[in-house]
Design a protein around this motif. Structure first.
Motif, PDB file in Angstrom:
ATOM      1  N   ASN A 105       0.420  -0.614  -0.796  1.00 47.92           N
ATOM      2  CA  ASN A 105       1.056  -0.223  -2.051  1.00 47.92           C
ATOM      3  C   ASN A 105       0.015   0.240  -3.067  1.00 47.92           C
ATOM      4  O   ASN A 105      -1.188   0.079  -2.891  1.00 47.92           O
ATOM      5  N   HIS A 106       0.529   0.831  -4.123  1.00 48.90           N
ATOM      6  CA  HIS A 106      -0.341   1.497  -5.086  1.00 48.90           C
ATOM      7  C   HIS A 106      -1.342   0.557  -5.740  1.00 48.90           C
ATOM      8  O   HIS A 106      -2.522   0.891  -5.898  1.00 48.90           O
ATOM      9  N   ARG A 107      -0.880  -0.639  -6.096  1.00 48.42           N
ATOM     10  CA  ARG A 107      -1.776  -1.564  -6.790  1.00 48.42           C
ATOM     11  C   ARG A 107      -2.960  -1.959  -5.895  1.00 48.42           C
ATOM     12  O   ARG A 107      -4.112  -1.944  -6.319  1.00 48.42           O
ATOM     13  N   ARG A 133      -4.554   9.762  -5.545  1.00 54.60           N
ATOM     14  CA  ARG A 133      -4.752   8.465  -6.190  1.00 54.60           C
ATOM     15  C   ARG A 133      -6.235   8.078  -6.201  1.00 54.60           C
ATOM     16  O   ARG A 133      -6.585   6.981  -6.597  1.00 54.60           O
TER      17      ARG A 133
ATOM     18  N   LEU B 269       5.990   8.103  -8.703  1.00 56.97           N
ATOM     19  CA  LEU B 269       5.376   7.857 -10.004  1.00 56.97           C
ATOM     20  C   LEU B 269       4.002   7.232  -9.797  1.00 56.97           C
ATOM     21  O   LEU B 269       3.614   6.868  -8.677  1.00 56.97           O
ATOM     22  N   ASN B 271       2.992   4.397 -10.535  1.00 56.22           N
ATOM     23  CA  ASN B 271       3.101   3.055  -9.939  1.00 56.22           C
ATOM     24  C   ASN B 271       3.764   3.195  -8.566  1.00 56.22           C
ATOM     25  O   ASN B 271       3.760   4.272  -7.986  1.00 56.22           O
ATOM     26  N   ASP B 272       4.332   2.165  -8.048  1.00 58.10           N
ATOM     27  CA  ASP B 272       4.902   2.258  -6.707  1.00 58.10           C
ATOM     28  C   ASP B 272       6.371   2.652  -6.706  1.00 58.10           C
ATOM     29  O   ASP B 272       7.053   2.512  -5.688  1.00 58.10           O
ATOM     30  N   GLU B 327       8.036  -0.751  -3.890  1.00 59.36           N
ATOM     31  CA  GLU B 327       7.545  -1.863  -3.075  1.00 59.36           C
ATOM     32  C   GLU B 327       6.887  -2.868  -3.997  1.00 59.36           C
ATOM     33  O   GLU B 327       6.059  -2.505  -4.836  1.00 59.36           O
TER      34      GLU B 327
END
Lengths: 178, 774
Positions: A105-107, A133, B269, B271-272, B327
């Motif tokens: 995931n992005h984080r 990213r 976006l 964020n997720d 997620e």
């Protein structure tokens, strides 16, 4: 019906006649292609010369099973023997020239990229949006083929140089500021 | 050399050939450019909640048709594309069958059109409003109209050949078709094709534009615009009712214009979170005809020479789906979606009259229409925990159905000739809602064992609860040998059209010289209840599959899958009850009705068969190749039990025979492709098995037939592609009725061919195609 028979016969004969003509590659598993591409990409990048006489490809949370060993072990990159290192944490990244990043995931991705920032490590992933990213090279699937996206700025920031022949066959994207 | 021996040799050639090149080339020795050009294994999302899986690892048989393959067919309609590639997919071209001329019904495994669930990007696609009521394949069902979708928007079509109601809910009995729209990475493209049938009619022109706007983080907005115009074909026989016989009825493909638009977007976006949406619009105008009305039955001065009633369909269809997915940090993926589906079918009849109105009759009529709306809200979650994939979800669905009456002149008295308008009594609004919960657990063991279990519970506001389950598994015995099996239960909710449809018309009873009524009555109509109708219950199904996958090398694969499906309480349209018993006669007479029919849970059926797919690739030097696909399908449908005394073998030979023998039991597809850069030659041989149609009380057999499709494709450069080709290039047509002579149906009649013909009767179609990327 007669033409059907003739057509089938022709196909049969053709298959036998051409049975010695095969030379190359057909439908492959997606993971095999990805691993082979990861090995190839390293050859187009300079600036990350190994210090320990091995060219190390680190695979984080290995999703490829034994494929990296099968495809890349005993190969040479930049005249150095390839060493595959399966890692579970970036603490094990030491002296690696390439880091494969699995889908996450992005984080988690952001945190990881910040950790490797400044290191001369080529980051490669098939995570969606990886290049934009802040990653360096992203693999993505288009129909039945693999394609590449490159964040040139991220590579340059890490002191890596990417050959123009690779840039020609990839999409160049601009990434986020980490 | 006979066909069987030749086919066997071809199979052996495919099979033995890999021995020479079973060893994969060392992937690390392949250049990067060639790696990027290497075709990777096909994957499918349908059939599992665990995400995409390679086809040959799937626990149930799945076929995938890619965007490239769609383009290579030169076809304009999705039903034709699937018929081209999927053995066991049937979609006859009917004519002189009212609404069924305009919306092609399709079936899998010889079952009913409404026993196939269709998804778009994994979301349920609404069925059409039209109920097939004539004697066509699919009589008594409302299937999904997949020809509303622009072909240029499609990335791939996944066809799951297994019951999957425990995963997707109602309708997933014969299989599930998931249409995946193009996502990121596709370039802009304009395509056009034009063609004509071998007899010089049926010209067709199609223009399509695909535009893609990339967004950040691999997001995209894709738009596809597609216009398609088809002239009619004419394959009718002489009308011998005339003093000088001539062809006067339109028997063949309808004249139709289709405008389609598709917008598909994903907007990740920072964020997720990722909002996404899909919008599909189709506007279709189509013209077909009824039988010609000769002067002998028409004394009106409006048409002294007779007339051909023309039935026009105005079809409007929308599918809009929007949602957001994301997620959480713990790896739990979630998705919330709302989908709106709308299908409106308007009937107009022109060049006709209402005999009751004599000279005062209009010649053009608004005959009313049908509308179906479906709104679905889904919340899905899934999470991977080591070797376990867990998924669960909630669904709410609202459905509404409407019949709107035509203008009074279309139904008063003897009604419009050709197609009676819907009356104010027929007009109706009906709706229902249902709620569902599902859970799905899959386990993948490193030793090659995979297991999947699913449970689903649904509650419908009209007929109650339905609980279904599925257990499936696969086991990789050795490299290249996989066994798979599954058992499941399923159901199909009675469609709103089956619950609410009615169409009645009147005619003059010459014995009494009075107007009497006939037609289709709702099961809830007092007349139908008096005749024995009961509230419709869901069809319930049980499934068993057993199959194997054999991959002797990366160049070859063989899949063999046996299937067995039992459907209980199958809903059928009863026969015309015309007073064969005293009780019936009394009910009909009391209501001034001559004949009545309605839907009932009539019978149980058993379907079993086998699917075999053999694929082989022969790579040649310089990225050239030969591909061979040999696909076989066999099905046997039979009625195992009659529930309703209104529908028995003896009473209803026509309906039962259509169900058991109306569709081919066997189908072969032999696809050969030879690529010699920049050329690609494709030859597709299709064999359609025998079938039967009943006229009167006699079944007439139609022979198996072969058809051949060819396509020669040339890549001018990386952006420009040209092609020339044909479908059914040798102009095969079905045999005419054997031993049946008649004015309407017969070898010498107006309709010399059966409407069940699985490849139509319009013969050869030749086309040119061009595509430009920019």
């Amino acid at each position: 019906m007669h033409f059907v028979n003739k057509w089938l016969c022709s196909c049969t004969v053709l298959l036998f006649l051409l049975s010695g003509a095969a030379t190359s590659y057909a439908t492959e598993s997606e993971d095999s292609v990805k691993v082979a591409i990861i090995g190839k990409l390293a050859k187009f990048v300079s600036g990350n010369t190994p210090s320990d006489h091995h060219f190390t490809i680190a695979v984080l949370n290995n999703p490829f099973g034994t494929l990296p060993d099968k495809i890349l072990q005993r190969k040479m990159i930049h005249k150095y023997p390839v060493n595959i290192r399966y890692i579970q944490s970036l603490k094990q990244l030491k002296n690696a020239q390439v880091l494969y990043v699995p889908k996450m995931n992005h984080r988690a991705m952001k945190k990881l990229l910040q950790t490797v920032r400044g290191k001369k490590v080529l980051t490669i992933s098939d995570s969606r949006g990886f290049a934009q990213r802040g990653g360096m090279i992203q693999l993505y699937r288009k129909a039945q083929n693999m394609r590449l996206k490159i964040n040139l700025h991220a590579a340059q920031q890490a002191g890596l140089r990417i050959r123009s022949s690779l840039l020609k066959i990839a999409d160049i994207v601009e990434g986020d500021v980490l | 050399m006979n066909l069987k021996v030749t086919a066997l040799l071809l199979t052996l050639a495919c099979w033995l050939a890999p021995v020479a090149w079973a060893e994969s080339p060392d992937m690390s020795d392949v250049s990067l450019e060639n790696l990027l050009n290497t075709d990777m294994e096909l994957k499918a999302d349908v059939g599992s909640r665990s995400g995409e899986r390679p086809l040959l690892d799937a626990m149930a048989p799945v076929d995938v048709v890619t965007a490239k393959q769609i383009e290579q067919t030169g076809l304009h309609a999705l039903t034709d594309v699937l018929r081209y590639y999927i053995a066991g997919f049937n979609s006859p071209e009917t004519s002189v069958a009212d609404g069924s001329d305009h919306v092609r019904a399709f079936t899998l495994r010889g079952m009913a059109p409404d026993q196939v669930l269709v998804l778009v990007n994994g979301k349920r696609l609404h069925s059409g409003a039209l109920l097939h009521v004539n004697g066509v394949i699919g009589r008594g069902s409302s299937g999904v109209d997949i020809n509303t979708i622009a072909l240029g928007a499609i990335d791939r079509i996944e066809v799951l050949r297994d019951g999957a109601a425990a995963q997707y809910g109602s309708d997933a009995i014969a299989g599930v078709i998931n249409i995946v729209l193009k996502g990121s990475g596709y370039g802009n493209r304009i395509s056009t094709s034009a063609g004509i049938h071998g007899k010089g009619d049926g010209a067709r022109f199609r223009a399509s534009t695909f535009l893609s706007m990339p967004l950040r983080y691999d997001g995209f907005v894709n738009a596809t615009l597609d216009a398609d115009r088809q002239q009619r074909t004419s394959r009718g026989g002489l009308d011998r009712r005339l003093a000088v016989p001539r062809v006067d009825t339109h028997v063949g493909l309808p004249q139709a214009t289709n405008y389609r638009a598709v917008v598909n977007a994903e907007m990740p976006l920072a964020n997720d979170l990722m909002p996404f949406m899909t919008l599909m619009v189709n506007k279709r105008n189509s013209r077909a005809s009824a039988f010609y009305r000769p002067p002998s039955i028409n004394s009106s001065p409006l048409f002294p020479q007779g007339f051909l009633p023309q039935i026009d369909a105005a079809i409007t269809d929308y599918h809009a789906s929007a949602g957001i997915k994301g997620e959480w940090g713990n790896g739990l993926a979630w998705e919330l979606t709302h989908t709106y589906g709308y299908n409106d079918f308007g009937f107009q009849v022109s060049n006709s009259m209402n005999f009751s109105l004599a000279g005062a009759s209009p010649t053009q009529f608004d005959n009313g229409g049908l509308r179906f709306i479906q709104q679905t809200t889904n919340l899905d979650i899934k999470k991977q925990l080591g070797a376990w994939d867990l998924a669960a979800g909630l669904e709410q669905r609202l459905e509404s159905y409407r019949i709107r009456a035509g203008e009074p002149a279309s139904y008063n008295g003897t009604a419009t000739q050709g197609f009676a308008g819907f009356t104010t009594t027929n007009a109706v609004r009906g709706s229902r809602r249902n709620h569902a919960f599902y859970a799905d657990i899959a386990y993948h063991h490193a030793a090659g064992l995979s297991l999947d279990g699913a449970l689903r519970s649904e509650r419908y506001s009209d007929f109650g609860t339905a609980n279904t389950m599925k257990l499936a598994g696969s086991y990789t015995l050795t490299d290249g040998v996989l066994f798979r099996s599954g058992i499941s239960s399923g159901f199909r909710a009675p469609s709103l059209s089956q619950i609410y449809y009615s169409q009645t018309s009147s005619f003059v009873d010459t014995a009494t010289n009075t107007l009497v009524t006939q037609g289709t009555f709702r099961p809830s109509d007092p007349l139908a209840i008096a005749l024995g109708a009961k509230k419709l219950q869901a069809e319930k199904s049980r499934h068993f599959t057993l199959g194997m996958v054999y991959q002797p090398s990366r160049l070859s694969s063989l899949t063999v899958d046996y299937f067995l499906t039992q459907v209980n309480d199958r809903i059928m349209l009863s026969n015309d009850l015309a007073g064969s018993t005293l009780a019936q006669a009394a009910v009909l007479a009391a209501n001034n009705v001559a004949k009545a029919r309605f839907f009932t849970n009539s019978l149980n059926t058993l379907t079993q068969g086998v699917d075999v797919r053999l694929n082989h690739e022969l790579p040649l030097a310089q990225r050239n190749s030969i591909n061979v696909g040999l696909w076989f399908h066999y099905n046997r449908n039979r009625v195992s039990h009659f529930i309703d005394p209104l529908l028995t073998q003896a009473q209803l030979l026509d309906q039962v025979d259509r169900l058991e023998n109306g569709q081919p039991k066997t189908a072969w597809r032999i696809l050969g492709q030879y690529r010699h850069q920049p050329w690609l030659l494709t030859v597709n041989l299709n064999r359609y098995g025998a079938y039967r149609q009943v006229i009167g009380n006699q079944a007439y057999a139609f022979n198996p037939k072969w058809t051949t499709d060819m396509d020669i494709h040339y890549d001018w450069n990386s952006d420009i592609e040209l092609a020339i080709g044909g479908n059914n290039v040798f102009g095969t047509v079905p045999n005419r009725w054997k031993g049946l002579s008649g004015d309407f149906y017969g070898y010498n009649g107006i309709k010399p061919y059966s409407r069940y013909s699985p490849f139509g009767y319009s013969g050869a179609y030749y086309y040119l195609r061009a595509s430009i990327g920019f």
